[in-house]
Design an enzyme around this catalytic site. Structure first.
Site, PDB file in Angstrom:
ATOM      1  N   GLU A 141       0.977 121.938  20.231  1.00  0.00           N
ATOM      2  CA  GLU A 141       1.889 122.763  21.044  1.00  0.00           C
ATOM      3  C   GLU A 141       1.274 123.089  22.409  1.00  0.00           C
ATOM      4  OE1 GLU A 141       4.887 125.072  17.983  1.00  0.00           O
ATOM      5  OE2 GLU A 141       3.074 126.135  18.557  1.00  0.00           O
ATOM      6  N   ASP A 154       0.910 126.626   8.649  1.00  0.00           N
ATOM      7  CA  ASP A 154      -0.197 127.188   9.439  1.00  0.00           C
ATOM      8  C   ASP A 154      -1.192 127.916   8.538  1.00  0.00           C
ATOM      9  OD1 ASP A 154       0.867 126.226  11.803  1.00  0.00           O
ATOM     10  OD2 ASP A 154       2.017 128.059  12.173  1.00  0.00           O
TER      11      ASP A 154
END
Ligand code: ADP
Length: 293
Positions: free
Chosen positions: A133, A243
């Site tokens: 990201e 995550d």
């Protein structure tokens, strides 16, 4: 010390009955505003699993940036390398269906400002965790610097993106979900999982873990494919499960082998599915150990 380099976002999440189809509007009621971003989430998962963590990233000059910095600090994470950049903090717009599945659209904001020069000193750093990201060139530069310094490199290749062999060759541990694996597999897309892992490992990564949602995880190490079952839980929101898995896995690798670390990561990720939100749903070491006992 584990260094996590990546995105930091504010998440806006709305719960709906069924995820909207293109062009469709669906109605929810309340929405949840909470800290997120793959990088920051993985840093929090790591810290709650008991590891000393430093975070490197970019937060905006808006109120969300300060709020997110404080959220990391409240988990004991070193934020001296979290740079304040003029502009908008990254934001994610999450829709959660009644079965716990989600769709997410991310506005990157200043996450795209992270540069090679932001990498702190690697003295005392044993493991680096990266995701996709932030700019790909920054990911590459950080991985190269870590490799030169003898630091273990984990790349969570999310969101889904094809990668070149030069970058894959810098990776000790590659972690992907099923969709991300397909994006990496090119000509092998759609082939059997074991074959895909064998071909992918030939492109560089020393070990590969594929997370398979409620079906658990598969991992490739020392030329063999292994499976690990998921822990049975009542999933209400899978946001942050991936995550949690990444952060806890790397925290565990400081003390144990990949097989044991995958089991620990699966337990933590299952717990993260039992509560709404990303960071707020991440378990502490004591809860992970209770589920494993
Ligand atoms: P992502 O959220 O990145 O797409 P996955 O959906 O594969 O990743 O989930 C990551 C991990 O979270 C899985 O490997 C599993 O350990 C755990 N997990 C996800 N969904 C469930 C579930 N419904 N029940 C138990 N564990 C789950």
């Amino acid at each position: 010390m584990i260094l996590v380099a990546g995105s930091i976002n504010i998440d806006f999440a709305v719960q709906v009955q069924a995820l909207p189809a293109p062009g469709e509007t669906v109605m929810g009621s309340a929405y949840l505003v909470s800290p997120g971003g793959k990088g920051a989430n993985q840093a929090v998962a790591c810290a709650r699993a008991g590891a000393p963590v430093q975070f490197v990233g970019c937060a905006g000059s808006d109120a969300y940036g300060d709020q997110l910095r404080e959220a990391l600090q409240s988990d004991g994470i070193d934020t001296t390398s979290l740079r304040r950049v003029d502009g908008q903090t990254g934001a994610a717009f999450v829709t959660v269906g009644s079965d716990g599945e989600n769709t997410i659209a991310v506005a990157s904001g200043v996450n795209q400002a992270l540069r090679e020069a932001d990498l702190p000193e690697l003295n005392g750093v044993t493991h680096l965790i990266l995701q996709l990201e932030i700019p790909l060139e920054t990911v590459r530069a950080f991985a190269q610097a870590a490799r030169r310094a003898g630091v273990h490199v984990t790349l969570n290749a999310a969101p889904a993106h094809p990668l070149d062999d030069e970058l894959l060759g810098l990776v000790d541990l590659l972690i992907v979900n099923a969709g991300e694996l397909e994006a990496l597999c090119g000509a092998q897309a759609g082939a059997g999982l074991e074959y895909q892992l064998e071909v992918l490992s030939g492109r560089g990564p020393k070990a590969i873990v594929v997370t398979l949602g409620a079906d658990g995880a598969a991992f490739w190490t020392n030329g063999r494919c292994h499976r690990s079952a998921a822990f049975a839980v009542q999933a209400v929101d899978t946001t942050g499960a991936g995550d949690t898995f990444v952060g806890v896995l790397v925290a565990a690798l400081r003390h144990m082998d990949l097989t044991a670390a995958v089991q620990r990561a699966s337990a933590a990720a299952a717990l993260a599915c039992t509560q709404r939100g990303a960071q707020i749903s991440m378990p502490r070491l004591s809860a992970i150990e209770r589920l494993l006992a």
